[in-house]
Scaffold this active site. Structure first.
Site, PDB file in Angstrom:
ATOM      1  N   ASP A 116       1.001  -1.493  -0.595  1.00  0.00           N
ATOM      2  CA  ASP A 116       0.360   0.105  -0.189  1.00  0.00           C
ATOM      3  C   ASP A 116       0.968   1.053   0.086  1.00  0.00           C
ATOM      4  OD1 ASP A 116      -1.572   2.692   0.598  1.00  0.00           O
ATOM      5  OD2 ASP A 116      -2.362   0.801   2.115  1.00  0.00           O
TER       6      ASP A 116
ATOM      7  N   GLY B 143     -10.026   3.367  -5.913  1.00  0.00           N
ATOM      8  CA  GLY B 143      -8.620   3.173  -6.223  1.00  0.00           C
ATOM      9  C   GLY B 143      -7.336   3.510  -5.261  1.00  0.00           C
TER      10      GLY B 143
ATOM     11  N   ASP C 276      -5.812   6.259  -5.143  1.00  0.00           N
ATOM     12  CA  ASP C 276      -6.891   7.955  -4.935  1.00  0.00           C
ATOM     13  C   ASP C 276      -6.849   8.258  -3.851  1.00  0.00           C
ATOM     14  OD1 ASP C 276      -6.986  10.712  -5.318  1.00  0.00           O
ATOM     15  OD2 ASP C 276      -8.197  10.220  -7.259  1.00  0.00           O
TER      16      ASP C 276
HETATM   17  N1  AR6 Z   1      -0.946   1.337  -3.139  1.00  0.00           N
HETATM   18  C1  AR6 Z   1      -0.618   1.518  -4.126  1.00  0.00           C
HETATM   19  N2  AR6 Z   1      -1.311   0.883  -5.110  1.00  0.00           N
HETATM   20  C2  AR6 Z   1      -2.907   0.725  -5.639  1.00  0.00           C
HETATM   21  C3  AR6 Z   1      -3.739   1.427  -4.214  1.00  0.00           C
HETATM   22  C4  AR6 Z   1      -2.575   1.425  -2.360  1.00  0.00           C
HETATM   23  N3  AR6 Z   1      -3.818   1.938  -1.719  1.00  0.00           N
HETATM   24  N4  AR6 Z   1      -4.649   1.279  -4.399  1.00  0.00           N
HETATM   25  C5  AR6 Z   1      -4.905   1.011  -5.454  1.00  0.00           C
HETATM   26  N5  AR6 Z   1      -3.348   0.799  -6.161  1.00  0.00           N
HETATM   27  P1  AR6 Z   1      -6.196   2.600 -10.098  1.00  0.00           P
HETATM   28  P2  AR6 Z   1      -5.898   3.917 -12.689  1.00  0.00           P
HETATM   29  C6  AR6 Z   1      -3.097  -0.297  -7.852  1.00  0.00           C
HETATM   30  O1  AR6 Z   1      -7.968   2.535  -9.904  1.00  0.00           O
HETATM   31  O2  AR6 Z   1      -6.189   3.159 -13.023  1.00  0.00           O
HETATM   32  C7  AR6 Z   1      -9.135   6.818  -9.602  1.00  0.00           C
HETATM   33  O3  AR6 Z   1     -10.592   7.083  -9.405  1.00  0.00           O
HETATM   34  C8  AR6 Z   1      -3.902  -0.271  -8.577  1.00  0.00           C
HETATM   35  O4  AR6 Z   1      -3.972  -1.571  -8.288  1.00  0.00           O
HETATM   36  O5  AR6 Z   1      -6.097   3.295  -8.366  1.00  0.00           O
HETATM   37  O6  AR6 Z   1      -4.763   5.798 -12.558  1.00  0.00           O
HETATM   38  C9  AR6 Z   1      -8.997   8.025 -10.212  1.00  0.00           C
HETATM   39  O7  AR6 Z   1      -9.710   9.138  -8.967  1.00  0.00           O
HETATM   40  C10 AR6 Z   1      -3.743  -0.786  -9.350  1.00  0.00           C
HETATM   41  O8  AR6 Z   1      -2.345  -0.941 -10.632  1.00  0.00           O
HETATM   42  O9  AR6 Z   1      -5.745   4.154 -11.173  1.00  0.00           O
HETATM   43  C11 AR6 Z   1      -8.920   7.900 -11.348  1.00  0.00           C
HETATM   44  O10 AR6 Z   1     -10.355   8.157 -11.531  1.00  0.00           O
HETATM   45  C12 AR6 Z   1      -3.040   1.422  -9.811  1.00  0.00           C
HETATM   46  O11 AR6 Z   1      -2.849   1.557  -8.204  1.00  0.00           O
HETATM   47  C13 AR6 Z   1      -9.125   6.408 -11.726  1.00  0.00           C
HETATM   48  O12 AR6 Z   1      -8.983   5.759 -10.662  1.00  0.00           O
HETATM   49  C14 AR6 Z   1      -3.721   2.140 -10.034  1.00  0.00           C
HETATM   50  O13 AR6 Z   1      -5.359   2.002 -10.460  1.00  0.00           O
HETATM   51  C15 AR6 Z   1      -7.289   6.377 -12.059  1.00  0.00           C
HETATM   52  O14 AR6 Z   1      -7.123   5.086 -12.828  1.00  0.00           O
END
Ligand code: AR6
Length: 173
Positions: free
Chosen positions: A11, A33, A35
């Site tokens: 994380d 996610g 964010d």
């Molecule tokens: N720590 C590290 N990585 C993480 C965590 C965490 N706590 N949680 C998820 N991931 P995503 P995107 C990983 O969906 O595809 C949001 O709603 C996850 O496994 O977070 O760039 C934003 O506001 C994945 O590999 O981001 C945007 O609307 C990676 O983070 C949208 O999502 C990215 O997944 C952005 O989508």
């Protein structure tokens, strides 16, 4: 000294680095996610700073990056970048993803950041193919090191096992 790239599974909100990078959206007002996790763990100071940036310069386009406080996080700063939504690959997605990494690193450099942690931008809700995203991430960081060695450590923080395995192979760790 040559900067180092390291791989971590877990994380990103728990990482002790000068900055962690957020995979944000153009609104900069939070989401799901990573964010959502960053805003939850870092507290309201981050959203407040994002709102101030929006008031000044509007929304953040794909490939761009902005910087805020890390709030309650162990990291001093959060760099919010917007990755591209994957649309089949013909909408300049690869270039935009590289820009997201490069502009985050540039901003880090301007703020004297020595250690920075990246999540796997665009590979969650935005559906960028993970293998291609990882290759772009590593290549862009390596290109940046050829240009400046002021950033000493880049961490790739993989939350899901699939990304972790991809990065392990790519980085030979
Ligand atoms: N720590 C590290 N990585 C993480 C965590 C965490 N706590 N949680 C998820 N991931 P995503 P995107 C990983 O969906 O595809 C949001 O709603 C996850 O496994 O977070 O760039 C934003 O506001 C994945 O590999 O981001 C945007 O609307 C990676 O983070 C949208 O999502 C990215 O997944 C952005 O989508």
């Amino acid at each position: 000294m040559m900067p180092i790239i390291q791989l971590v599974r877990g994380d990103i909100t728990t990482i002790h680095a000068d900055a962690i990078v957020n995979a944000a959206n153009s609104s900069l007002l939070g989401g799901g996610g990573v964010d959502g996790a960053i805003h939850r763990a870092g507290g309201p100071a981050i959203l407040e700073a994002c709102r101030a940036i929006r008031a000044k310069q509007g929304s953040c386009a794909a490939g761009e990056a902005v910087i805020t406080t890390g709030g309650k996080l162990p990291a001093r700063y959060v760099i919010h970048t917007v990755g591209p939504v994957w649309n089949g690959g013909s909408k300049n997605e690869e270039q935009l993803l590289a820009n997201a990494y490069r502009n985050s690193l540039k901003l880090a450099l301007e703020h004297g950041i020595k250690t920075i942690a990246f999540p796997n931008i665009s590979t969650g809700i935005y559906h960028f193919p993970k293998q291609r995203a990882a290759a772009i991430a590593v290549e862009t960081v390596q290109q940046f090191f050829a240009y400046s060695t002021a950033i000493e450590q880049v961490l790739f923080v993989c939350f899901d096992e699939e990304n972790y395995n991809i990065y392990q192979k790519l980085l030979h760790t």
